[in-house]
Write an enzyme that holds these catalytic residues in place. Sequence first.
Site, PDB file in Angstrom:
ATOM      1  N   HIS A   1       0.866  -1.183   0.000  1.00 41.55           N
ATOM      2  CA  HIS A   1       0.000   0.000   0.000  1.00 41.55           C
ATOM      3  C   HIS A   1       0.905   1.237   0.000  1.00 41.55           C
ATOM      4  CE1 HIS A   1      -3.106  -2.783   1.993  1.00 41.55           C
ATOM      5  NE2 HIS A   1      -3.422  -2.636   0.728  1.00 41.55           N
TER       6      HIS A   1
ATOM      7  N   GLU B   1       1.866   3.816   3.031  1.00 43.02           N
ATOM      8  CA  GLU B   1       2.336   3.262   4.308  1.00 43.02           C
ATOM      9  C   GLU B   1       3.862   3.346   4.329  1.00 43.02           C
ATOM     10  OE1 GLU B   1       0.368  -0.538   4.625  1.00 43.02           O
ATOM     11  OE2 GLU B   1      -1.586   0.394   4.298  1.00 43.02           O
TER      12      GLU B   1
ATOM     13  N   HIS C   1       3.392  -3.318   6.820  1.00 41.34           N
ATOM     14  CA  HIS C   1       2.362  -2.299   6.560  1.00 41.34           C
ATOM     15  C   HIS C   1       2.229  -1.355   7.749  1.00 41.34           C
ATOM     16  CE1 HIS C   1       0.091  -4.328   3.130  1.00 41.34           C
ATOM     17  NE2 HIS C   1       1.000  -5.223   3.477  1.00 41.34           N
TER      18      HIS C   1
ATOM     19  N   GLU D   1       1.416  -4.905  10.928  1.00 36.09           N
ATOM     20  CA  GLU D   1       0.849  -3.549  10.985  1.00 36.09           C
ATOM     21  C   GLU D   1       1.663  -2.775  12.012  1.00 36.09           C
ATOM     22  OE1 GLU D   1      -1.359  -2.419   8.949  1.00 36.09           O
ATOM     23  OE2 GLU D   1      -2.122  -4.280   8.075  1.00 36.09           O
TER      24      GLU D   1
END
Length: 330
Positions: free
Chosen positions: A56, A59, A148, A211
Site C-alpha cells: 500500500h 504506508e 504495513h 501492521e
Amino acid sequence: MLSEWLDWTLDEQRDAPRQGTFASGHFEITAPGVLRLTPYRQRPDAHACIFSAAIHGNETAPVELIGAWLSELEAGTLTLGAPVLVILGNIPALKAQQRFIHTNLNRLFERGITSSGDEPARARQLMAKVDDFFSDNAALPKLHYDLHTAIRASLFSRFVVEPYADGDTDHEQWQWLAAADMQAVLHQHQHSWTFSHYSKHYHGAQSFTFELGRVAPFGQNDMASLTPMLALLGRLSEGTAPAQSDINAITFFRVQHELMRHGDDFTLSFDDDTPNFTRFTPGACLANDSQNGEYRVGDSPLHVVFPNANVEIGARAALLVAPCAPPTDD
Ligand SMILES: [Zn+2]
C-alpha cells in the site's frame, strides 16, 4: 549505494547500477523496486528472507524501516548472512502517497489471476520474483514479512496478521514477534489473497502481514517504537537467532466473520475514528447494507479490525475478531 536504492526507486533512475557489492555481499536489482541481496558467507541458521513494504503506497514507516536496515548493511554494522529479497510493492502509489492507484494490490496475489491493469501486472511480476527467490534458495527455511501500517488508530498499535493456509507457524516465530514488541496477533480464518498469504499458501513460508503503527507521511513516523522490529530484521538478515520473549505478552485473536460490502449504500454504524480492536457487545449494530440489511453482533462480543466503509462493492469492509488462547508449543 544500498541505502540509495530507495531514492533510485522513487526517482525511477534508469542509470542507477543494476548490481554491485557491499561489505558483506552483493546486490542485484532484478525489477523496479525488487532488490536481491546475496551474502558472501551464508550462516547455518539462515532463512531465505523476503521483506516487503509499500504494497500500500501511503504506508511509509515500513519503507523507512527498510531504509534504516539497508544503511546498517551498507555501513557494515550489520553483516549479511542470509539471502534477502527486498520488495517495494506499489511504486506509483508510493510516489503519489496513495494506498493504490486503481485497485488494492494486496487482494491480487493469486496464481492465474486474469485481471488486467497496473496492479494486477505488478502482482504477477512480484509473484514470479517470490517464486524465483524461493526456488533458488530451496534448501533454506522460507520466511516472508510483509510490512504495513494501519489506516486508523489501534488499541494495539503494532500487530500481526497470520494468513490462513495449510502449515503451522513455528512456535519460535511468536517468541520473536513478542521480542519485536508486537502486541497482538490475528489468525485469519480463511484464504485471503494477500502477499503474505501467497508465500505461506504456495511456498509454505513462515509468513505474516505486519501492521507497524498508523499511516503517516515520510518523516512523521514513530520510528523509535520500531527499534525492536529493526533488530528482528537485522538478526534474520545476519542469519543469527533473533531475540525471544514470552508469548503471553501478545494478545491473540481469531477472525470470526468478514463483514462484506454488498450494496451501493453501505454504512458502518460507528464513528469513523473508532480504533482497531474496539469491542462491541452482543446485539450492537455494526453495519447497514442496502442489499444485506443490518449486521448485528451475535451472542458473544466482537472486536472490529480494519473497518473501511468505502471499499469497492464485494470487498471486505471489516474483520470481526474474538480473543483466543495463545498457540501452544507442540
Ligand atoms: Zn497496508
